[in-house]
Design a protein around this motif. Structure first.
Motif, mmCIF file in Angstrom:
data_model
loop_
_atom_site.group_PDB
_atom_site.id
_atom_site.type_symbol
_atom_site.label_atom_id
_atom_site.label_comp_id
_atom_site.label_asym_id
_atom_site.label_seq_id
_atom_site.Cartn_x
_atom_site.Cartn_y
_atom_site.Cartn_z
ATOM 1 N N GLU A 64 0.847 -1.215 0.000
ATOM 2 C CA GLU A 64 0.000 0.000 0.000
ATOM 3 C C GLU A 64 0.876 1.257 0.000
ATOM 4 O O GLU A 64 0.645 2.207 -0.749
ATOM 5 C CB GLU A 64 -0.891 0.012 1.236
ATOM 6 C CG GLU A 64 -2.190 -0.707 1.021
ATOM 7 C CD GLU A 64 -3.069 -0.664 2.270
ATOM 8 O OE1 GLU A 64 -3.057 0.373 2.971
ATOM 9 O OE2 GLU A 64 -3.736 -1.686 2.552
ATOM 10 N N ALA A 90 -6.010 12.812 1.478
ATOM 11 C CA ALA A 90 -7.147 12.118 0.844
ATOM 12 C C ALA A 90 -6.958 10.604 0.912
ATOM 13 O O ALA A 90 -7.876 9.851 1.271
ATOM 14 C CB ALA A 90 -7.252 12.586 -0.615
ATOM 15 N N LEU A 91 -5.723 10.157 0.631
ATOM 16 C CA LEU A 91 -5.446 8.701 0.629
ATOM 17 C C LEU A 91 -5.528 8.122 2.042
ATOM 18 O O LEU A 91 -5.925 6.980 2.246
ATOM 19 C CB LEU A 91 -4.056 8.439 0.054
ATOM 20 C CG LEU A 91 -3.942 8.580 -1.469
ATOM 21 C CD1 LEU A 91 -2.490 8.648 -1.885
ATOM 22 C CD2 LEU A 91 -4.634 7.422 -2.173
ATOM 23 N N SER A 93 -7.592 8.834 4.440
ATOM 24 C CA SER A 93 -8.958 8.417 4.796
ATOM 25 C C SER A 93 -9.363 7.157 4.045
ATOM 26 O O SER A 93 -10.188 6.375 4.526
ATOM 27 C CB SER A 93 -9.940 9.575 4.533
ATOM 28 O OG SER A 93 -9.845 9.944 3.186
ATOM 29 N N CYS A 94 -8.750 6.985 2.810
ATOM 30 C CA CYS A 94 -9.081 5.761 2.031
ATOM 31 C C CYS A 94 -8.495 4.507 2.675
ATOM 32 O O CYS A 94 -9.176 3.513 2.862
ATOM 33 C CB CYS A 94 -8.515 5.875 0.600
ATOM 34 S SG CYS A 94 -9.504 6.928 -0.439
ATOM 35 N N VAL A 95 -7.214 4.601 3.036
ATOM 36 C CA VAL A 95 -6.548 3.389 3.546
ATOM 37 C C VAL A 95 -6.658 3.253 5.069
ATOM 38 O O VAL A 95 -6.341 2.197 5.626
ATOM 39 C CB VAL A 95 -5.059 3.330 3.132
ATOM 40 C CG1 VAL A 95 -4.907 3.218 1.630
ATOM 41 C CG2 VAL A 95 -4.311 4.541 3.664
#
Ligand code: ADP
Length: 601
Positions: A64, A90-91, A93-95
């Motif tokens: 990741e 932003a990423l 919160s995704c991962v």
């Protein structure tokens, strides 16, 4: 596994306690090993799985991290750190991870959660140091920024324009361990299930084994206590084999015991039927067994002597002394004692095999009365014979000396003395002949020349021979015989001798002009020969001894008549060797009747 009959015998409380204790002991030992093995395996499996899972998680986080870096690499090349920061936010919160980009100096270029200008230099963070050296690095530590235990992963990236940067990814450790705990829980559940199964199997096994041991123990105890009919109810399996062996053992013990009891009974039977008295003692002189003959001979009560001390039972001190001496010297002793209840007893005391250094004893008592009496009789006989011989010999010697001294030439005394000598020589001859006859009769238990004899002829012949002697005393000798008598089996010379002895006595002990009668008749398959006279008779006190050797009512009268005192003893023996008997009836001064009873052939 052996099968058990359900509660074949009622359980006593002690047995219940024993079985419960044994059950728990066996159960603990059975369940411990599988439980420990299950726990150890569970622990090892949990550790291994945790490591594998952790590694896989780390690997995917590195993946990741690389993926995320590839997304912001362009911004770095274009020197747009603000863009990179926004992308990271932003990423993030995704991962679901905190993302930090750090340059080779340790300055934070961008961070998904904090302002890089407020953040301190990260070059000495362990994951960055490791990533600088190895390309990838990780560490677990407490984050003062997020106030919780965190897992940090960093990888080194090198851009031609941007230089060396480190992409770091941080995830709360709780998030990682939650996933791992699920594994732990399922492994723990597996372990618990395995332990429970093992406990169930162990409980079943322990109960069966406790019951088996109890059953075997109970039977063995019963057998040991003497109940040889006790049997186990185990079938099959090793315990079943043991149970069968125990049953066989009890069976063979019962048979051996019965055999031993039979042998003992036989031995006691033999001992009881023995004519000798037998006493066996142990090394302490305690009586082990004694037969009834011993009790009779040594005069003690035969009941309950077993277990008593020898000295408590036997009163003969000589026997007790010799018993000690036999035991101490280990040699056989012979004790002669008596009379006990009128009997003489010889006791042979023999030491038995050694027991604890001391000796048991075997006492054998035998009735020696006959031997003692025989000895007495022999002494008496020798004394009697000597006496009987001495009297005529002394007289002969005296008259011979007188003749030597001159009487031989005396025309009156010479012949008179010679006649006296002749008379005594005849007396001696009679005595020697009678002794020889008696000794012959006593040495032979039966008739030497047996023949069928007609007593009518025999009695008539003897009476005819005795007639002159009777006539000399003017006695009437009558013969009363039936025309025919059954024959007897015997020796004619002996029977003639018997009748002649009786007639001779009748003539001797009947005064002149007396009458004598000889008769015979058959009575109940026996023949009775009777010699009766009306002579001097025999006093009642002398009657029982009249047939003894040398017994005479009036010794001098007997000698005067040429008697030896052996005539009636010879008659008695002749009757006995023919299987018959002799009896007498007499009244002093009135006469006597002698009867010889003989069996018919
Ligand atoms: P003995 O040689 O003295 O006659 P016996 O043995 O024949 O010896 O007899 C033993 C004794 O029995 C005699 O000495 C005598 O006293 C007594 N006796 C035997 N027969 C008669 C009899 N018919 N009448 C009286 N006494 C007898």
């Amino acid at each position: 596994m052996p099968s058990l009959d359900p509660e074949p015998r009622t359980m006593d409380p002690v047995a219940v306690v024993f079985r419960t204790r044994l059950f728990w002991r066996l159960f603990a030992s059975y369940v411990a090993i599988p439980a420990l093995v299950a726990c150890a395996l569970g622990f090892l499996a949990a550790n291994r799985l945790r490591a594998v899972r952790y590694e896989a998680l780390q690997r995917s986080l590195y993946e990741e991290s690389r993926l995320i870096y590839s997304l912001i690499a362009e911004d770095l090349k274009a020197k747009r750190p603000e863009h990179a920061r926004q992308k990271l936010a932003a990423l993030c919160s995704c991962v679901g991870c905190r993302l930090t980009l750090i340059d080779d100096e340790g300055h934070v270029i961008a961070d998904s959660e904090a302002d890089p200008s407020t953040m301190e230099n990260h070059r000495l963070r362990p994951e960055i140091v490791q990533a600088a050296a190895e390309g990838e690095g990780s560490s677990i530590r407490f984050s003062h920024t997020l106030q919780e235990q965190m897992l940090y992963l960093a990888h080194r990236a090198e851009e031609p324009d941007a230089g060396i940067v480190y992409m770091r990814l941080a995830i709360p450790l709780a998030q990682v361990t939650t996933g791992l705990r699920i594994f732990d829980a399922s492994i723990a559940a597996g372990v618990v299930a395995a332990v429970l199964l093992a406990a169930l199997a162990s409980a079943w096994l322990a109960w069966r084994q406790a019951a088996t041991v109890l059953e075997l123990g109970r039977t063995a105890q019963a057998v040991a206590a003497g109940d040889l009919n006790a049997r186990t109810f185990l079938h099959g399996g090793e315990a079943g084999v043991l149970g069968v062996a125990l049953n066989t053992l009890a069976q063979s013990l019962a048979e051996s015991k019965a055999q031993a009891a039979r042998a003992r009974d036989e031995l006691l039977g033999i001992l009881e039927s023995m004519s000798e008295g037998v006493i066996v003692t142990d090394h302490e002189r305690r009586i082990v067994l004694a037969n009834a003959t011993a009790a009779t001979m040594l005069d003690f009560s035969s009941s309950q002597v077993s277990g008593k001390m020898l000295w408590e039972v036997i009163r003969e001190t000589q026997v007790l002394q010799e018993a000690e001496s036999a035991a101490n010297s280990a040699t056989r002793k012979l004790v002669r004692c008596g009379p006990i209840r009128g009997r003489f007893v010889g006791v042979t005391i023999s030491p038995l095999s050694r027991q604890q250094g001391a000796l048991g004893l075997l006492l054998v008592a035998h009735d020696t009365t006959e031997a003692v009496q025989f000895q007495e009789l022999r002494k008496e006989f020798v004394a009697n014979v000597s006496h009987e011989l001495r009297t005529p010999l002394t007289l002969i010697k005296g008259f011979v000396e007188t003749l030597h001294d001159g009487a031989l030439h005396d025309p009156q005394k010479g012949p008179e003395y010679l006649t006296i000598i002749e008379k005594h020589v005849a007396q001696l001859t009679n005595l020697v002949n009678d002794l020889l006859e008696l000794s012959r009769l006593e040495s032979r238990p039966s008739v030497p020349h047996r023949a069928r004899i007609s007593l009518v002829d025999l009695i008539r012949k003897v009476a005819d021979l005795m007639q002159p002697a009777a006539q000399k005393k003017r006695q009437a000798l009558s013969i009363m015989l039936p025309p025919v008598l059954p024959v007897v089996s015997g020796d004619a010379d002996y029977l003639e001798r018997a009748v002649s002895n009786l007639l001779d006595n009748a003539i001797k002990y009947t005064p002149e002009n007396g009458s004598i009668r000889v008769s015979a008749e058959a009575v109940n398959s026996k023949i009775v020969i009777e010699v009766a006279d009306n002579g001097i008779g025999i006093p009642p006190a002398d009657l029982p001894r009249i047939f003894e050797r040398f017994y005479r009512v009036d010794k001098s009268r007997s000698r005067e008549m040429g008697g030896t005192g052996l005539g009636l003893a010879i008659v008695k023996h002749i009757a006995q060797v023919h299987g018959g008997s002799v009896e007498v009836e007499s009244q002093q001064g009135k006469g006597s009747v002698f009867r010889v009873v003989l069996p018919v052939a």
